[in-house]
Motif scaffolding. Structure first.
Motif, mmCIF file in Angstrom:
data_model
loop_
_atom_site.group_PDB
_atom_site.id
_atom_site.type_symbol
_atom_site.label_atom_id
_atom_site.label_comp_id
_atom_site.label_asym_id
_atom_site.label_seq_id
_atom_site.Cartn_x
_atom_site.Cartn_y
_atom_site.Cartn_z
ATOM 1 N N PHE A 104 0.842 -1.199 0.000
ATOM 2 C CA PHE A 104 0.000 0.000 0.000
ATOM 3 C C PHE A 104 0.875 1.245 0.000
ATOM 4 C CE2 PHE A 104 -1.837 3.478 2.484
ATOM 5 C CZ PHE A 104 -2.973 3.741 1.735
ATOM 6 N N GLY A 105 0.414 2.270 -0.711
ATOM 7 C CA GLY A 105 1.102 3.558 -0.693
ATOM 8 C C GLY A 105 1.094 4.206 -2.058
ATOM 9 N N GLY A 106 1.639 5.400 -2.124
ATOM 10 C CA GLY A 106 1.740 6.118 -3.385
ATOM 11 C C GLY A 106 0.394 6.594 -3.890
ATOM 12 N N ARG A 107 0.390 6.970 -5.139
ATOM 13 C CA ARG A 107 -0.845 7.463 -5.741
ATOM 14 C C ARG A 107 -1.410 6.402 -6.686
ATOM 15 N NH1 ARG A 107 -0.147 13.582 -7.715
ATOM 16 N NH2 ARG A 107 1.751 12.836 -8.689
ATOM 17 N N HIS A 108 -1.002 6.401 -7.958
ATOM 18 C CA HIS A 108 -1.587 5.445 -8.911
ATOM 19 C C HIS A 108 -1.005 4.057 -8.682
ATOM 20 C CE1 HIS A 108 -4.163 8.033 -11.233
ATOM 21 N NE2 HIS A 108 -3.230 8.958 -11.176
ATOM 22 N N ASN A 109 -1.398 3.472 -7.583
ATOM 23 C CA ASN A 109 -0.954 2.136 -7.210
ATOM 24 C C ASN A 109 -2.183 1.243 -7.133
ATOM 25 O OD1 ASN A 109 0.305 -0.111 -6.146
ATOM 26 N ND2 ASN A 109 0.525 0.745 -4.087
ATOM 27 N N HIS A 110 -2.911 1.156 -8.243
ATOM 28 C CA HIS A 110 -4.123 0.348 -8.271
ATOM 29 C C HIS A 110 -4.331 -0.207 -9.663
ATOM 30 C CE1 HIS A 110 -5.073 4.765 -8.172
ATOM 31 N NE2 HIS A 110 -5.391 4.475 -9.423
ATOM 32 N N CYS A 111 -5.093 -1.264 -9.727
ATOM 33 C CA CYS A 111 -5.320 -1.993 -10.973
ATOM 34 C C CYS A 111 -6.614 -1.509 -11.602
ATOM 35 C CB CYS A 111 -5.396 -3.496 -10.675
ATOM 36 S SG CYS A 111 -5.908 -4.483 -12.085
ATOM 37 N N TYR A 112 -6.518 -0.986 -12.832
ATOM 38 C CA TYR A 112 -7.708 -0.502 -13.534
ATOM 39 C C TYR A 112 -8.631 -1.648 -13.957
ATOM 40 C CZ TYR A 112 -5.272 3.986 -13.934
ATOM 41 O OH TYR A 112 -4.621 5.176 -13.665
ATOM 42 N N THR A 113 -8.108 -2.873 -13.984
ATOM 43 C CA THR A 113 -8.913 -4.024 -14.410
ATOM 44 C C THR A 113 -9.725 -4.602 -13.262
ATOM 45 O OG1 THR A 113 -7.184 -4.537 -16.035
ATOM 46 C CG2 THR A 113 -8.784 -6.273 -15.580
ATOM 47 N N SER A 114 -9.253 -4.443 -12.038
ATOM 48 C CA SER A 114 -9.864 -5.077 -10.868
ATOM 49 C C SER A 114 -11.351 -4.770 -10.748
ATOM 50 C CB SER A 114 -9.149 -4.597 -9.596
ATOM 51 O OG SER A 114 -9.922 -4.874 -8.447
ATOM 52 N N PRO A 115 -12.214 -5.800 -10.752
ATOM 53 C CA PRO A 115 -13.659 -5.559 -10.560
ATOM 54 C C PRO A 115 -13.962 -4.897 -9.217
ATOM 55 C CG PRO A 115 -13.273 -7.766 -11.432
ATOM 56 C CD PRO A 115 -11.935 -7.212 -11.049
ATOM 57 N N VAL A 116 -13.210 -5.260 -8.184
ATOM 58 C CA VAL A 116 -13.448 -4.673 -6.871
ATOM 59 C C VAL A 116 -13.122 -3.186 -6.891
ATOM 60 C CG1 VAL A 116 -12.675 -4.618 -4.466
ATOM 61 C CG2 VAL A 116 -13.076 -6.813 -5.597
ATOM 62 N N TYR A 117 -11.979 -2.849 -7.495
ATOM 63 C CA TYR A 117 -11.618 -1.429 -7.531
ATOM 64 C C TYR A 117 -12.646 -0.640 -8.324
ATOM 65 C CZ TYR A 117 -8.758 2.708 -7.309
ATOM 66 O OH TYR A 117 -8.316 3.980 -7.034
ATOM 67 N N ARG A 118 -13.070 -1.195 -9.435
ATOM 68 C CA ARG A 118 -14.072 -0.501 -10.241
ATOM 69 C C ARG A 118 -15.394 -0.360 -9.481
ATOM 70 N NH1 ARG A 118 -13.643 -0.854 -16.591
ATOM 71 N NH2 ARG A 118 -11.396 -0.786 -16.830
ATOM 72 N N GLU A 119 -15.746 -1.382 -8.741
ATOM 73 C CA GLU A 119 -16.993 -1.309 -7.969
ATOM 74 C C GLU A 119 -16.928 -0.191 -6.932
ATOM 75 O OE1 GLU A 119 -19.299 -3.756 -4.428
ATOM 76 O OE2 GLU A 119 -17.683 -4.733 -5.543
ATOM 77 N N LYS A 120 -15.830 -0.135 -6.189
ATOM 78 C CA LYS A 120 -15.713 0.859 -5.120
ATOM 79 C C LYS A 120 -15.607 2.279 -5.685
ATOM 80 C CE LYS A 120 -15.928 -2.357 -2.100
ATOM 81 N NZ LYS A 120 -17.238 -2.570 -1.424
ATOM 82 N N VAL A 121 -14.853 2.426 -6.773
ATOM 83 C CA VAL A 121 -14.751 3.737 -7.415
ATOM 84 C C VAL A 121 -16.108 4.162 -7.963
ATOM 85 C CG1 VAL A 121 -13.793 4.960 -9.407
ATOM 86 C CG2 VAL A 121 -12.297 3.586 -7.957
ATOM 87 N N GLY A 122 -16.780 3.233 -8.648
ATOM 88 C CA GLY A 122 -18.083 3.559 -9.219
ATOM 89 C C GLY A 122 -19.091 3.973 -8.166
ATOM 90 N N LYS A 123 -19.014 3.326 -7.004
ATOM 91 C CA LYS A 123 -19.982 3.626 -5.945
ATOM 92 C C LYS A 123 -19.781 5.029 -5.385
ATOM 93 C CE LYS A 123 -22.120 1.521 -1.874
ATOM 94 N NZ LYS A 123 -22.081 0.361 -0.923
#
Length: 664
Positions: A107-126
C-alpha cells in the motif's frame, strides 16, 4: 462551463485544514483578493469522504462548497480514484498493482491500483455515483475532474487475462498474431492466446509487436476506466462536462485515445524555468500547449502550474519576478481558457509540503508570490473577452504516439540519442519564429485542413497514412517528410520493397541506407549558397525524379542528396535526408511560409519573443511575450492592432506580455 471569462484558481485541499476552520475562512478572503474564481476539490479526498467501507462523510465538503458558492467561487469536483484509502487495499489486496517483474506493490503512493480489478471498479463507481447524486447539481460545481494524472500499468493475473482477450479480439487467430509479431524469430511462437504474457524484464521483451500492443492495451484499459468513472457520474444524474489532467510529453498513454471520452482537454505544466535560456524553455512549453490544444482543436484548460517552485524537480528553483504572470499568460496565448495552480494553500506535511502555493506556510498575503498571483488575476480580468476564442493553424506536424513508441523500442539505428523530440522541436521552432500557429496531428486525423504538413521521423505507418499523404500532395498540399519514415507497418514489421513505404513515387526517391553518426561526428548539407551542420543521421537516397536542393559535403556519400523536392500532382513533397541544425529549419520554414502564403502574426519577430494569435467572430487577438534577456523592439500599427493590456511603447520588455486586438 457557463463561466464568464477565464477560470482562475487551482487545487485546494480543505480536508487538510478541517481542524482549523479559521484558516478556511481566511483562505476564501485571500482568494477573492487575488481574483481567484475557481478551486478544484476532492482530488485526494477518498479517505476523508469514506473513512471506512460504506461509511460516508460528505457534510464537510458540502459546507465548503456552500461557502465557496456564496463567495462566487466555482468548483471543479474531482473523483477520488487517484489514491485509495488504506482499508480498501487491506481488505481487497487485488486492487494493488503488480509490476513488470511480477512483484506486487505494498500500500502507498498514488496510482498504485489496478484498472482491471472488478473490486476497484466497484468501489470507485460507488463513490463517484454518490458524489454525483449529492453534488452534481450543486450550483458551485461546473465540471468533473476524473482521477488525477492517469499513469502506470499493472501486470497482475486480471490484467494478463484482459490483455489476452484484447489480443484475441484484435487478431482473431493465434496464427495471425504470430505472423504480425514475427514470433518465429528466436523460436518464440505461441500456440494459443493463453500463453501470452505482458512484457517483462524477467521474460519476453524482444518481440516489438508484443511491446507495442501492450502499450496500446494499457492506453485502452486506462481509457476504459475513465469511461467507467464517467458512466458512474452520469448514473448519479450529473451531465456536467468531464476532463482528465494530462502531463508533459507523457509517453505512458496515447492521449489521442481519450479525446472522445472527455469534454475538454486539461494538462499540468511544470517547466524547469531558468535551467536553460528562458526562450528555450518558453518554446518547449508553447509546443506542449499547442499539442494539448490540438487534441480537440478547441480551448483547453491549464489545470495545474506552480506559483513559485516545485519540490520534486532535481533543483526546485524559484520563478524570477514577472515569470509567473508571463508563464500563465503564455498558456492563454496558446489556447487555454484557464490558469490554475497546484496548490492554493501549502500542505503542512508529507510529500508535497514544500511544493509552491498561492498561500505558503507563513499564511499571510504580504508575499511576493501572492502579489504576483493577484497581478495575474487582474490581467485575466482585463482579457476576459478572449476566453472561448480559438486558434487557427495552416501548418501542422504529424506527431504520432504509436510511431514514437515503436521507434524508441526498435533497437537501431541509434539506441542512445534518437533525437526524435529534438527534431520535432526544430520544425516547431522554425515555424513559431515566424509567428505561424501550429497544430499537432496523429495519423488517424485528416490532413486536408492545412497548407503545409511536416512529418519528422514518422517511423511507423498506420491508419492509411500513405494514402492520406498521397492525396494531400496530389490535391496541392506541401508535405515535408524526414529520414527514418515509412519504415515499418502498424505491428512494427519492416516494409519490403523500399521506403518510404507506398510513397516513393510521391517523393521521387528511395531510401537505400541510413548512416547513424557518433556524437562527435559532423557532416554538412550544402547548396544554394548555404551550408548547414548535420549530426546523428544521414539518409542515403536514390532519386527518381526528385530535385536535389542540398547535398552532403563529406564522407563516402559526399554529393548525395541531403534535401530533395518532388512535384506530385498539384503539390510538392520535400524529403529532409538528415538531422540538420536549427538554422536549416529556420530558413526552410521561412521559405515555405513565404511561398505558400502562410498567415503570420508579424513580418519579423525578434529573437526571444513568443507571438501567437487567437480569434473569435469579431476580433483577432495578438499575444506578444518577451522571454529574451533584453527588451525587444516590436513595431506595430496600433491603429489596426489596438493594445489591450501590458505596457507598450514599441518595445516589449523582459517577461512582459502585450496583447493587441483588431477587428476582422
Amino acid at each position: 462551463m457557463n463561466q464568464s471569462g477565464f477560470i482562475y484558481g487551482g487545487d485546494y485541499n480543505p480536508e487538510q485544514w478541517l481542524a482549523m476552520p479559521e484558516i478556511l475562512e481566511q483562505d476564501i478572503e485571500y482568494m477573492k483578493e487575488a481574483h481567484i474564481n475557481e478551486v478544484t476539490l476532492g482530488v485526494f479526498s477518498w479517505s476523508v469522504l469514506e473513512p471506512e467501507e460504506g461509511v460516508y462523510h460528505l457534510e464537510w465538503l458540502e459546507k465548503i462548497m456552500d461557502q465557496l458558492y456564496k463567495n462566487e467561487i466555482s468548483v471543479i469536483l474531482s473523483t477520488p480514484s487517484a489514491a485509495r484509502p488504506k482499508w480498501l487495499a487491506d481488505k481487497y489486496p487485488e486492487v494493488l498493482r503488480v509490476n513488470a517483474d511480477r512483484t506486487k506493490n505494498l500500500f502507498g503512493g498514488r496510482h498504485n491500483h489496478c484498472y482491471t480489478s472488478p473490486v476497484y471498479r466497484e468501489k470507485v463507481g460507488k463513490i463517484d455515483r454518490l458524489l454525483s447524486e449529492k453534488f452534481g447539481k450543486h450550483p458551485a460545481v461546473k465540471m468533473w475532474h476524473i482521477s488525477n494524472e492517469l499513469s502506470g500499468e499493472c501486470h497482475c493475473p486480471l490484467c494478463q487475462k484482459a490483455f489476452q482477450g484484447w489480443l484475441k479480439k484484435k487478431y482473431q487467430t493465434i496464427d495471425a498474431l504470430n505472423m504480425s509479431w514475427n514470433t518465429t524469430f528466436w523460436s518464440h511462437s505461441y500456440q494459443n492466446f493463453e500463453q501470452i504474457e505482458s512484457p517483462s524484464p524477467k521474460g519476453e521483451m524482444g518481440l516489438h509487436g508484443l511491446n507495442l500492443d501492450w502499450k496500446r492495451f494499457v492506453t485502452d484499459q486506462t481509457a476504459d476506466f475513465v469511461a467507467w468513472e464517467k458512466a458512474a457520474i452520469r448514473a448519479g444524474g450529473s451531465e456536467l462536462p468531464v476532463t482528465i489532467n494530462m502531463m508533459y510529453d507523457f509517453q505512458g498513454l496515447n492521449y489521442h485515445k481519450f479525446k472522445d471520452l472527455i469534454d475538454v482537454v486539461s494538462w499540468d505544466n511544470y517547466p524547469t524555468w531558468h535551467k536553460e535560456a528562458e526562450e528555450v524553455t518558453a518554446l518547449d512549453t508553447a509546443l506542449q500547449h499547442d499539442f494539448m490544444r490540438s487534441l480537440m482543436k478547441k480551448p483547453f484548460l491549464l489545470m495545474e502550474s506552480c506559483p513559485t517552485s516545485t519540490n520534486w524537480q532535481s533543483v526546485s528553483k524559484l520563478k524570477r519576478p514577472g515569470l509567473l504572470k508571463a508563464a500563465s499568460l503564455q498558456a492563454v496565448a496558446h489556447g487555454s481558457d484557464s490558469v490554475q495552480y497546484f496548490q492554493i494553500r501549502q500542505s503542512r506535511g508529507a510529500s508535497e509540503k514544500f511544493h509552491g502555493a498561492v498561500i505558503d506556510h507563513y499564511g499571510g498575503k504580504d508575499t511576493r508570490v501572492f502579489r504576483e498571483v493577484t497581478e495575474t488575476g487582474e490581467a485575466l480580468l482585463d482579457l476576459a473577452q478572449i476566453a472561448g476564442s480559438t486558434t487557427k493553424a495552416q501548418a501542422a506536424i504529424l506527431h504520432d504516439c504509436e510511431s514514437r513508441w515503436a521507434m524508441e523500442d526498435a533497437q537501431g539505428p541509434r539506441n542512445m540519442g534518437l533525437q526524435y523530440m529534438n527534431t520535432v522541436k526544430k520544425v516547431y521552432g522554425g515555424l513559431r519564429k515566424l509567428g505561424v500557429n501550429v497544430d499537432f496531428l496523429d495519423m488517424e486525423e485528416n490532413l486536408s485542413d492545412y497548407r503545409i504538413v511536416f512529418a519528422p521521423m514518422l517511423y511507423l505507418f498506420r491508419a492509411g497514412i500513405e494514402e492520406k499523404i498521397r492525396k494531400f500532395v496530389a490535391d496541392g498540399g506541401t508535405f515535408v517528410m524526414t529520414y527514418w519514415s515509412g519504415v515499418v507497418d502498424e505491428n512494427d514489421l519492416c516494409f519490403l520493397g523500399g521506403t518510404p513505404h507506398g510513397l516513393m513515387d510521391v517523393f521521387g526517391l528511395r531510401s537505400t541506407e541510413l548512416d547513424a553518426l557518433y556524437d562527435q561526428d559532423v557532416n554538412a548539407g550544402v547548396g544554394e549558397g548555404k551550408t548547414y551542420e548535420i549530426r546523428n543521421f544521414c539518409d542515403l537516397v536514390k532519386t527518381n525524379g526528385a530535385e536535389t536542393l542540398l547535398a552532403y559535403r563529406d564522407d563516402f556519400y559526399a554529393g548525395y542528396p541531403a534535401l530533395t523536392k518532388n512535384v506530385f500532382g498539384e503539390g510538392e513533397a520535400y524529403y529532409v535526408c538528415a538531422d540538420f541544425e536549427q538554422a536549416f529549419y529556420d530558413d526552410f520554414c521561412r521559405k515555405l511560409a513565404e511561398e505558400k502564403g502562410l498567415e503570420r502574426a508579424a513580418a519579423e519577430i525578434p529573437e526571444g519573443l513568443d507571438v501567437a494569435t487567437r480569434e473569435d467572430e469579431k476580433y483577432k487577438y495578438l499575444f506578444v511575450q518577451n522571454y529574451g534577456a533584453e527588451p525587444a523592439a516590436f513595431p506595430m500599427d496600433t491603429e489596426t492592432y489596438q493594445p489591450m493590456t501590458g505596457e507598450y511603447d514599441g518595445v516589449v520588455r523582459r517577461f512582459e506580455t502585450v496583447v493587441f486586438r483588431k477587428e476582422k
